[in-house]
Design a protein around this motif. Structure first.
Motif, PDB file in Angstrom:
ATOM      1  N   ASP A 212       3.521  -9.981   7.747  1.00  0.00           N
ATOM      2  CA  ASP A 212       2.868  -8.842   8.404  1.00  0.00           C
ATOM      3  C   ASP A 212       3.906  -7.857   8.919  1.00  0.00           C
ATOM      4  O   ASP A 212       4.083  -7.662  10.128  1.00  0.00           O
ATOM      5  N   ASP A 213       4.584  -7.247   7.981  1.00  0.00           N
ATOM      6  CA  ASP A 213       5.649  -6.300   8.290  1.00  0.00           C
ATOM      7  C   ASP A 213       5.504  -5.124   7.330  1.00  0.00           C
ATOM      8  O   ASP A 213       5.485  -5.312   6.105  1.00  0.00           O
ATOM      9  N   ALA A 214       5.399  -3.914   7.874  1.00  0.00           N
ATOM     10  CA  ALA A 214       5.135  -2.740   7.046  1.00  0.00           C
ATOM     11  C   ALA A 214       6.221  -2.515   6.007  1.00  0.00           C
ATOM     12  O   ALA A 214       5.937  -2.185   4.853  1.00  0.00           O
ATOM     13  N   ALA A 215       7.484  -2.698   6.414  1.00  0.00           N
ATOM     14  CA  ALA A 215       8.582  -2.482   5.469  1.00  0.00           C
ATOM     15  C   ALA A 215       8.517  -3.486   4.323  1.00  0.00           C
ATOM     16  O   ALA A 215       8.763  -3.148   3.158  1.00  0.00           O
ATOM     17  N   ALA A 216       8.177  -4.749   4.650  1.00  0.00           N
ATOM     18  CA  ALA A 216       8.077  -5.774   3.611  1.00  0.00           C
ATOM     19  C   ALA A 216       6.938  -5.467   2.645  1.00  0.00           C
ATOM     20  O   ALA A 216       7.067  -5.644   1.432  1.00  0.00           O
TER      21      ALA A 216
ATOM     22  N   ALA B 105       7.916  -2.621   0.348  1.00  0.00           N
ATOM     23  CA  ALA B 105       8.829  -3.102  -0.702  1.00  0.00           C
ATOM     24  C   ALA B 105       8.057  -3.840  -1.795  1.00  0.00           C
ATOM     25  O   ALA B 105       8.343  -3.683  -2.990  1.00  0.00           O
ATOM     26  N   ALA B 106       7.074  -4.652  -1.381  1.00  0.00           N
ATOM     27  CA  ALA B 106       6.277  -5.375  -2.371  1.00  0.00           C
ATOM     28  C   ALA B 106       5.446  -4.411  -3.209  1.00  0.00           C
ATOM     29  O   ALA B 106       5.310  -4.582  -4.429  1.00  0.00           O
ATOM     30  N   LEU B 107       4.888  -3.383  -2.575  1.00  0.00           N
ATOM     31  CA  LEU B 107       4.112  -2.387  -3.316  1.00  0.00           C
ATOM     32  C   LEU B 107       4.990  -1.615  -4.285  1.00  0.00           C
ATOM     33  O   LEU B 107       4.576  -1.294  -5.409  1.00  0.00           O
ATOM     34  N   ASP B 108       6.219  -1.316  -3.867  1.00  0.00           N
ATOM     35  CA  ASP B 108       7.153  -0.652  -4.772  1.00  0.00           C
ATOM     36  C   ASP B 108       7.430  -1.520  -5.990  1.00  0.00           C
ATOM     37  O   ASP B 108       7.443  -1.044  -7.133  1.00  0.00           O
ATOM     38  N   ALA B 109       7.651  -2.818  -5.747  1.00  0.00           N
ATOM     39  CA  ALA B 109       7.910  -3.738  -6.859  1.00  0.00           C
ATOM     40  C   ALA B 109       6.693  -3.861  -7.768  1.00  0.00           C
ATOM     41  O   ALA B 109       6.820  -3.983  -8.994  1.00  0.00           O
ATOM     42  N   ALA B 110       5.505  -3.808  -7.160  1.00  0.00           N
ATOM     43  CA  ALA B 110       4.279  -3.956  -7.940  1.00  0.00           C
ATOM     44  C   ALA B 110       3.952  -2.726  -8.761  1.00  0.00           C
ATOM     45  O   ALA B 110       3.244  -2.828  -9.775  1.00  0.00           O
TER      46      ALA B 110
ATOM     47  N   GLU C 216      -1.863  -0.527   8.650  1.00  0.00           N
ATOM     48  CA  GLU C 216      -0.718   0.202   9.194  1.00  0.00           C
ATOM     49  C   GLU C 216      -0.067   1.064   8.122  1.00  0.00           C
ATOM     50  O   GLU C 216       0.253   2.237   8.354  1.00  0.00           O
ATOM     51  N   VAL C 217       0.118   0.488   6.943  1.00  0.00           N
ATOM     52  CA  VAL C 217       0.747   1.243   5.852  1.00  0.00           C
ATOM     53  C   VAL C 217      -0.170   2.361   5.379  1.00  0.00           C
ATOM     54  O   VAL C 217       0.280   3.486   5.122  1.00  0.00           O
ATOM     55  N   LEU C 218      -1.463   2.097   5.296  1.00  0.00           N
ATOM     56  CA  LEU C 218      -2.395   3.117   4.845  1.00  0.00           C
ATOM     57  C   LEU C 218      -2.523   4.261   5.836  1.00  0.00           C
ATOM     58  O   LEU C 218      -2.791   5.408   5.457  1.00  0.00           O
TER      59      LEU C 218
END
Length: 434
Positions: free
Chosen positions: A235-239, A242-247, A271-273
């Motif tokens: 539950d970390d926005a940066a993490a 990063a996962a969305l970038d990889a996806a 939070e990210v949205l």
């Protein structure tokens, strides 16, 4: 419907607005099973291509057989096997031994099965010994006429239909070698939650094994997609970014996340949205909603670096129900499957009462069944309830929030928002799982 909630129908429409049919590729028919056709396919040749025997027996002329069924004795003049030529033909008073699938000799217009003749049966591998055969007219000619199965030019499969094993057989027999199909979608699945541990990992205090990721990945593969799975992500926005970038790289067509979309302080997807400006990263077209369904109320849509993103709730049954009602129709549309390629079919306009058209334009996995027992349903929300077969209908497979109930379920019952009590004997709509 409960005030302030988005209808399931509207949410499906917004989901489908994010995606469109994928590009067309050409495949060998033998490699295309499970793909969705992008063109109508017609028979290139007739099936069968010649008049042929439907039974092992004797090819004869009906003119030689009395109409009253009286037996006659004919001279046996030759043999015709499957895969051979049709031979020299037969004349008056003659018969030819013929095997199933062999071309009918010129002059013949019927086949008398061997078991209805004086020969009785053929012996595999044995040479013909009989010089004559006694037989009689039968009720059927046992001849497959050229083009009887498929005529040349006949429509065999429509664009938007799936290439099944049966379709491969029919299309191959009628001369098709390559087909134009929609590219298979690539779906990235990400599970979120600091409490989640990868399958096989050691559980610490307050931790559980990630089940959403493997479950949704399996569901996406079953729906006809290729899958890449990432996470679980803490539950970390940066993490999560990063996962969305990889996806979002490598040709991904759809991202599906589970968890973090409710109203908790640690719900990282929200939070990210909700980020704006430089912190927004790759997010666009964010759409967070409460949908009138149970389970599965918290939902969100967006694009991440241009890739459509469906954010499903973390409750496992809610995640699975959301996949069936929202992610699967999106995958269907990417694949170009049936009506999903063009948008919602007309009967989906009342989706809270019958959700089958959202997922199955042809209705092949939807049924109306009777409830074998009574159960309650939340007012104002579509209930998506795992149910199992019992004598006389279906009953709840267990708690509607229980993974064990989902695993035991044969179907998902869809109870409309205006129904608060399902009574034994009531007709309920279900989506089949088995």
């Amino acid at each position: 419907m409960e005030s302030g909630l988005r209808s399931v129908t509207e949410h499906v429409q917004r989901v489908l607005a994010l995606v469109g049919p994928l590009p067309v590729v050409s495949l060998d028919l033998t490699d295309a099973d499970g793909a969705v056709l992008a063109e109508d396919l017609h028979a290139r040749v007739a099936v069968p291509p010649f008049d042929s025997a439907a039974m092992d027996g004797y090819a004869v002329r009906l003119a030689d057989l009395p109409a009253d069924g009286a037996p006659v004795t004919l001279q046996v003049t030759g043999d015709v096997a499957a895969g051979s030529g049709s031979g020299a033909g037969i004349g008056p008073g003659q018969a030819v031994r013929i095997m199933t699938g062999a071309p009918l000799p010129p002059g013949a217009d019927a086949v008398i099965p061997v078991e209805h003749t004086s020969t009785g049966r053929f012996v595999a591998g044995a040479a013909r010994e009989e010089g004559s055969v006694t037989l009689a007219r039968r009720p059927r000619p046992h001849v497959r006429a050229a083009g009887e199965d498929v005529g040349r030019g006949e429509l065999l499969a429509r664009a938007g239909s799936e290439v099944t094993a049966a379709a491969v057989g029919a299309l191959t027999a009628s001369g098709t070698m390559r087909v134009a199909v929609r590219r298979r979608p690539l779906v990235a699945v990400i599970s979120t939650g600091s409490e989640l541990v990868p399958v096989g990992g050691v559980l610490g205090p307050g931790q559980i094994t990630d089940s959403n990721g493997p479950m949704l990945a399996a569901a996406a593969r079953t729906a006809g997609a290729d899958v890449v799975r990432l996470g679980p992500v803490s539950d970390d926005a940066a993490a999560l970014r990063a996962a969305l970038d990889a996806a979002s790289v490598g040709g991904t067509d759809l991202i599906v996340t589970a968890g973090g979309v409710s109203a908790g302080a640690a719900d990282v997807v929200r939070e990210v949205l909700a980020a704006s400006g430089p912190e927004a990263g790759g997010v666009s077209d964010a759409d967070v909603a409460s949908v009138a369904m149970s389970p599965g109320k918290p939902q969100a849509l967006a694009r991440w670096r241009g890739v459509p993103w469906l954010a499903l709730p973390g409750n496992p049954v809610g995640a699975y129900a959301s996949f069936e009602l929202f992610a699967r129709p999106a995958i269907d549309r990417l694949r170009g499957l049936g009506g999903a390629a063009e948008g919602l079919p007309g009967q989906a306009r009342n989706a809270e009462r019958a959700l089958l058209p959202l997922r199955y334009p042809l209705g092949h996995a939807h049924r109306s069944l009777r409830a074998a027992t009574a159960w309650s349903s939340p007012a104002g929300r579509l209930q998506v309830l795992p149910v199992r077969w019992v004598d006389g209908g279906v009953e709840p497979a267990g708690s509607h929030h229980s993974l064990s109930a989902l695993a035991a379920a044969d179907a998902l019952a869809l109870v409309p928002p205006d129904v608060e009590k399902v009574r034994a004997g009531d007709v309920v709509q279900v989506l089949m799982l088995r």
